[in-house]
Design a protein around this motif. Structure first.
Motif, PDB file in Angstrom:
ATOM      1  N   GLU A 421      -6.842   8.689  -8.221  1.00  0.00           N
ATOM      2  CA  GLU A 421      -5.526   8.849  -8.851  1.00  0.00           C
ATOM      3  C   GLU A 421      -5.620   9.067 -10.355  1.00  0.00           C
ATOM      4  N   ASP A 489      -9.737   4.525   0.439  1.00  0.00           N
ATOM      5  CA  ASP A 489      -8.971   5.333  -0.508  1.00  0.00           C
ATOM      6  C   ASP A 489      -9.328   4.921  -1.935  1.00  0.00           C
ATOM      7  N   ASP A 490      -8.672   5.583  -2.835  1.00  0.00           N
ATOM      8  CA  ASP A 490      -8.877   5.382  -4.265  1.00  0.00           C
ATOM      9  C   ASP A 490      -8.884   3.906  -4.661  1.00  0.00           C
ATOM     10  N   ILE A 491      -7.965   3.151  -4.069  1.00  0.00           N
ATOM     11  CA  ILE A 491      -7.819   1.752  -4.482  1.00  0.00           C
ATOM     12  C   ILE A 491      -9.047   0.935  -4.082  1.00  0.00           C
ATOM     13  N   ASP A 492      -9.572   1.220  -2.913  1.00  0.00           N
ATOM     14  CA  ASP A 492     -10.680   0.417  -2.409  1.00  0.00           C
ATOM     15  C   ASP A 492     -12.055   0.932  -2.804  1.00  0.00           C
TER      16      ASP A 492
ATOM     17  N   MET B   1      -1.031   6.667  -2.964  1.00  0.00           N
ATOM     18  CA  MET B   1       0.074   6.903  -2.013  1.00  0.00           C
ATOM     19  C   MET B   1       1.380   6.839  -2.788  1.00  0.00           C
ATOM     20  N   ARG B  24      -2.299  -2.027  -8.480  1.00  0.00           N
ATOM     21  CA  ARG B  24      -1.949  -1.271  -7.269  1.00  0.00           C
ATOM     22  C   ARG B  24      -2.628  -1.845  -6.036  1.00  0.00           C
ATOM     23  N   LYS B  25      -3.867  -2.268  -6.231  1.00  0.00           N
ATOM     24  CA  LYS B  25      -4.638  -2.745  -5.083  1.00  0.00           C
ATOM     25  C   LYS B  25      -3.982  -3.976  -4.467  1.00  0.00           C
ATOM     26  N   ARG B  28      -0.509  -3.201  -2.876  1.00  0.00           N
ATOM     27  CA  ARG B  28      -0.549  -2.605  -1.550  1.00  0.00           C
ATOM     28  C   ARG B  28      -0.914  -3.648  -0.497  1.00  0.00           C
ATOM     29  N   GLY B 171     -11.990  -6.234  -0.821  1.00  0.00           N
ATOM     30  CA  GLY B 171     -11.770  -4.944  -0.171  1.00  0.00           C
ATOM     31  C   GLY B 171     -11.188  -5.064   1.225  1.00  0.00           C
ATOM     32  N   ARG B 172     -11.548  -4.109   2.024  1.00  0.00           N
ATOM     33  CA  ARG B 172     -10.988  -4.013   3.359  1.00  0.00           C
ATOM     34  C   ARG B 172     -11.319  -5.256   4.193  1.00  0.00           C
ATOM     35  N   ARG B 175      -9.018  -7.990   3.336  1.00  0.00           N
ATOM     36  CA  ARG B 175      -7.663  -7.839   3.901  1.00  0.00           C
ATOM     37  C   ARG B 175      -7.648  -8.264   5.360  1.00  0.00           C
TER      38      ARG B 175
END
Ligand SMILES: [Fe+2]
Ligand SMILES: [Fe+2]
Lengths: 571, 475
Positions: A421, A489-492, B1, B24-25, B28, B171-172, B175
């Motif tokens: 971004e 994505d960009d954030i991760d 996004m 942002r992270k 979201r 990270g993922r 989450r």
């Protein structure tokens, strides 16, 4: 084998590993010379005793070290590219007394474990390359053993299509590693005797434990050589076999070679930069970021003549030479850089345009064919590289077709979904593209494509992906298709990659090497995978065992007049 | 996004000092997680229907901010994300990284361990809310009901705190773990909470006070060791949580104070130890509850000798209690420590490397702290002229984890045969009769200022409000 005159006392002392350079050309060769006579290249091994790559040993009896093999590799590349007229290659010795005594024992005894392993890997790759020349380049190799070929010397001959041994009641072929040195004939010897020459296993057992080997007639009987020839008949027979080998070659008669000028390369402490390949080293993180720069769109040559005229500047050849050199340098000189990040940068359109040219001509044109196989071998170098390979597929990358193979060769693939971004420039989301190249042009050592290896046992998926050639896939689509490991994505992105790399860096380098090699080579065994897997793994195990490299081990005791003192336990 | 999703006004909805509005992270991750949390709170949070409750909300970490009182509808409670003040010069105080600057990001090498530590801590927070879900219906006073809900919302906030760490730094994978924290439930057959003690029900208010005294105190010690962590965000998060935890233990301490005081009153009134008939909880029953909750909480400290704890310490992930006040090298590679052991039928100790003895070290600190409550309660008995005393049972009594697991040991610390255990178990641990009696006393008292028969009123109200303040409004 070179006879050691005294005990290699300093053998285990940590020595400064020299920075190895792979640049050479025929004018600089110290150990080889070759003459082109019509369709045949005569290649003479004539090792300079005082020409060792590092101090501490003399290359007696035409024994070799890494420096000798670097010249051999260079020589094979020049025959391929600079000499399209060559259709057969005779490998023989420039010495009167013997052909080749194999790898220099004193060198092996004084070398560190990584040095030995790298040396064996590189020599194996060159032997495989020689077989690849016979199979795919229309340059068939004939070994003319005009004296004894022992150990690595005989292994070199085994890489040739035909082996002739002079019948003079003294010259022999032999694999004396087990009885004399307590190690294996690890440059493919054990494997090729059975898998290629189909020697019965009990005979192979006798041969590999009989240090003096066999002379001509018995060697023929046991299929260790194809023919044994008296001194009187020697020259004419070799000549005749060379001519026969040249028959049926796919090589053109009227082509001009492409010369291979020295690579343009700039080296600093933390970067190696070529025109088409860049590498940045992060020594703290122990990573190398390798970026392959794709071709510019619109620079694709419109004709074969133009490709020939471009020669070594033709992007696929130029890029492959640089990548090949980089892999060799990193592998040999940067042992602690444990993870390589593989990136590409450039236009997908450009990459695809070159794909089309290669696809169109690689069946018919010798040079394009040669380039394709060169890239194939370079990918294979990656496959057997003991580093963690991670592809980073980001906006501005050009992982399409042949270049996508670079990503598929990696242990994992991370692809950005969407764009960064806060990038300065306007970006298109990253895309990857499958082409026909991914379905057979660049087989791995196991005989499978990288896609077949990736989806081993799941042919339906491979078939389905074949139906999706030329489709531009985004991160999410590529992840869905199983072509990438993850598409953050960009954030991760930043966190995922950072944590992954740090986590990786904390794991045991040895366990990683073993794990990665196991995962990369799924499925069927071939002679190649047996050499790089089974034979090499056993050899490397033996190398670190006291029975070989301990102060009382066979490798260290060889030539001291004292017998090795073995630990008798079978493990 | 850049979807057209309605923007959440993060700073207004979620008080924080982590700059949520520009992250942002986090946004979201929380956008997705917050609705799930509210669903969970609706399903598993306090089951009593209230209009609003006089609650403390943390709106900042400073002196004025962290204790902001008002009547708040429970489902509008603003769970915030707070880290204690940042110290830019903070260094890792122990282990092999001692003296290095603390980490502001998760070192990849320790990702798995740190994630595990945070998940285990995070799992206990919502677990206790689930365990206490039905207690509101039998609150002995509005004051107590309010305290229960205060503990509940703060345990909810502690969950947020751990989820913040998972979202911001892992990270993922983080989450996914944050989602799992809502998917496991206390006492569930399919997906129970991770630690055993958090799958036990809290069926009555005596158990609640015991839980907040003993089990929340375990939480205090775990947080105290994580506060020492070289991973600075974890350290700062835990430091702030400790402030709230102190209130939970206050609820437990004073709750037991008041039960003991009431029992003493009734004993004097009736001149008998037998106060059950008079609507009280006999002293020996209180002792049995102490025995149970103390020993279950001791189990939470794990095996006396632990390689995990040693690894966490060496890596700089989890320190010792009051690490920086300790007078040793903070590396411990050359030190030895003694851990409890049972050998040849005798209770003894074994010498092990100090690094392996860290669980026992922490448990010993905890045991010392627990004994303060006993002194307090015995002073109350003394003040009422009662000779009987409450005590902490021996560390080996009723243990399921560690060196004493499977051993039969009396509260005095004697190894006893199985038959003696069976004969006396009912005198040492709450029986069904005891539990039924205590549960039978649990009737709601909803009139401001009124109190149930089995417990004394509090000496002070909350936030300088009177005891008869209307702490809870009903619909
Ligand atoms: Fe908590
Ligand atoms: Fe708590």
């Amino acid at each position: 084998m070179t006879v050691l005159d005294d005990a290699p006392a300093a053998a285990q002392a940590p020595e400064a590993v020299p920075q190895v350079d792979f640049d050479t050309d025929p004018a600089q060769y110290r150990h080889w010379r070759f003459e082109i006579d019509g369709e045949t290249a005569w290649v003479y091994l004539d090792v300079a005793e005082d020409g060792g790559l590092v101090p501490g040993y003399e290359l007696k009896l035409n024994s070799y070290d890494l420096g000798v093999d670097i010249e051999l590799y260079d020589l094979t590349q020049r025959l391929r590219f600079e000499h399209p007229e060559v259709r057969s290659v005779v490998l023989t010795s420039g010495k009167d007394s013997n052909f080749c005594a194999g790898a220099n024992i004193r060198m092996l005894a004084q070398s560190s474990h990584p040095w030995k392993v790298n040396f064996c890997k590189f020599t194996n790759e060159t032997r495989n390359g020689i077989e690849d020349m016979t199979a795919n380049s229309g340059q068939t190799w004939v070994a003319a053993l005009n004296g004894t070929a022992a150990g690595g010397g005989y292994e070199m001959a085994l890489a040739c299509e035909t082996i002739l041994l002079v019948n003079d009641r003294s010259s022999a072929v032999a694999l004396p590693e087990v009885p004399l040195l307590g190690v294996l004939p690890g440059t493919g010897g054990l494997t090729r005797v059975t898998d290629k020459r189909h020697v019965r296993k009990d005979r192979a057992d006798i041969f590999a434990t009989k240090s003096e080997g066999f002379q001509g007639p018995k060697a023929v009987e046991w299929k260790l050589v194809d023919e044994t020839v008296s001194r009187k008949q020697w020259d004419s027979t070799v000549r005749a076999r060379a001519a026969e080998a040249a028959e049926g070659s796919s090589r053109p008669t009227d082509a001009t070679g492409v010369s291979l000028p020295p690579l343009r390369r700039e080296i600093t402490d933390d970067a190696i930069t070529y025109p088409h390949v860049r590498c940045e080293l992060d020594r703290d993180a122990r990573t190398a970021t390798i970026t392959v720069l794709g071709p510019e769109p619109g620079t694709v040559p419109e004709s074969l003549d133009r490709i020939c005229a471009l020669g070594a500047d033709f992007w696929p050849l130029a890029m492959t030479r640089e990548l090949d050199d980089l892999i060799l340098r990193l592998r040999t000189n940067e042992l602690e850089i444990g993870t390589w990040l593989v990136r590409t940068q450039g236009s997908i359109e450009g990459a695809l345009a070159f794909e089309r040219v290669i696809a169109e001509h690689s069946g018919s044109d010798w040079l394009v064919n040669e380039i394709r196989h060169y890239f194939k071998r370079t990918l294979k170098r990656l496959d057997v590289t003991s580093r963690t390979l991670i592809a980073l597929i980001e906006p501005g990358s050009c992982f399409a077709g042949a270049l996508l193979e670079l990503a598929l060769a990696c242990d994992r693939q991370y692809m950005l979904e969407g764009i960064f971004e806060d990038a300065d420039e306007e970006q298109e989301p990253a895309q990857i593209v499958l082409t026909a190249s991914n379905f057979g042009a660049f087989p791995m050592g196991n005989g499978l494509t990288r896609l077949q290896s990736r989806f081993y046992g799941d042919d339906d998926t491979v078939t389905e992906l074949h139906g999706r050639t030329d489709e531009r896939m985004t991160g999410a689509q590529a992840e869905e298709a199983g072509l990438v490991t993850d598409a953050p994505d960009d954030i991760d992105w930043e966190d995922e990659i950072r944590i992954l790399l740090e986590e990786r860096a904390s794991l045991s380098p040895d366990a990683l090497t073993g794990m990665e090699a196991n995962h990369r080579f799924v499925g069927p065994e071939t002679m190649e995978t047996r050499i790089f897997g089974r034979l090499t793994a056993w050899q490397n195990w033996i190398f670190i065992r006291p029975n070989a490299s301990g102060s009382e081990g066979a490798l260290r005791r060889y030539g001291t007049g004292r017998k090795a003192d073995f630990d008798k336990q079978r493990v | 996004m850049t979807s057209a999703r309605p923007k959440i006004d993060f700073d207004a909805k979620i008080p924080n000092n982590v700059d949520l509005a520009s992250d942002r992270k986090l946004q979201r991750a929380l956008e997705r997680w917050q609705p799930n949390f509210l669903d969970w709170w609706g399903d598993m949070g306090p089951a009593v229907d209230t209009k609003d409750v006089y609650l403390r909300t943390a709106v900042d970490v400073g002196r004025d901010g962290w204790a902001h009182f008002d009547h708040v509808p429970m489902n509008e409670y603003r769970w915030g994300v707070f880290l204690s003040e940042h110290d830019p010069d903070r260094k890792i105080a122990f282990g092999e990284h001692k003296g290095e600057p603390v980490w502001q990001e998760v070192p990849g090498e320790y990702r798995a361990d740190l994630q595990r530590l945070i998940v285990i801590q995070g799992d206990t927070e919502p677990a206790s809310v689930e365990q206490q879900r039905f207690l509101g219906a039998t609150a002995p006073s509005l004051y107590d009901m309010r305290n229960l809900f205060q503990v509940n919302v703060e345990e909810g906030r502690h969950l947020w705190a751990m989820v913040y760490l998972l979202h911001a730094y892992f990270g993922r994978a983080g989450r996914e773990e944050a989602d799992q924290l809502l998917a496991r439930n206390s006492g569930s057959d399919d997906s129970p909470r991770i630690l055993g003690a958090f799958n036990e029900e809290t069926p009555d208010w005596l158990s609640f006070y015991m839980f907040t005294y003993f089990t929340d105190r375990d939480g205090k010690y775990q947080l105290g060791t994580l506060k020492e962590s070289g991973f600075d965000p974890l350290s700062r998060t835990c430091e702030f949580m400790l402030k709230e935890e102190a209130h939970h233990m206050f609820v437990g301490t004073t709750g037991i104070d008041r039960v003991v005081a009431r029992t003493a009153e009734l004993m004097n009134e009736h001149d008998s130890e037998e106060v059950a008939g008079a609507g009280g909880i006999p002293l020996d029953m209180i002792q049995k509850y102490i025995n149970f909750h103390y020993t279950v909480s001791l189990d939470l400290f794990g095996n006396e000798s632990s390689t995990n704890a040693a690894n966490y310490f060496t890596a700089g992930l989890k320190g010792r209690w009051q690490e920086e006040r300790r007078k040793d090298d903070h590396v411990l590679t050359d030190d030895a420590g003694a851990v409890d052991a049972v050998r040849d039928g005798k209770i003894t100790s074994t010498e092990v490397p100090a690094l392996l003895a860290l669980n026992q070290d922490l448990r010993s600190e905890y045991m010392g702290d627990c004994s303060n409550g006993l002194k307090r309660w015995n002073r109350i008995l003394e003040k009422h002229g009662i000779d009987a005393r409450l005590y902490l049972p021996h560390v080996g009594f009723n243990r399921q984890v560690g060196a004493f697991a499977g051993q039969r040991i009396s509260p005095e610390g004697k190894m006893i045969p199985e038959a003696e255990w069976t004969a006396n178990e009912g005198d040492w641990l709450p029986t069904d009769v005891d539990k039924t009696h205590v549960r039978g006393l649990m009737h709601p008292v909803l009139e401001p200022g009124k109190i149930a028969s089995w417990i004394a009123p509090p000496s002070n109200g909350i936030n300088d409000k009177p005891v008869d303040f209307e702490y809870v409004h009903f619909n």
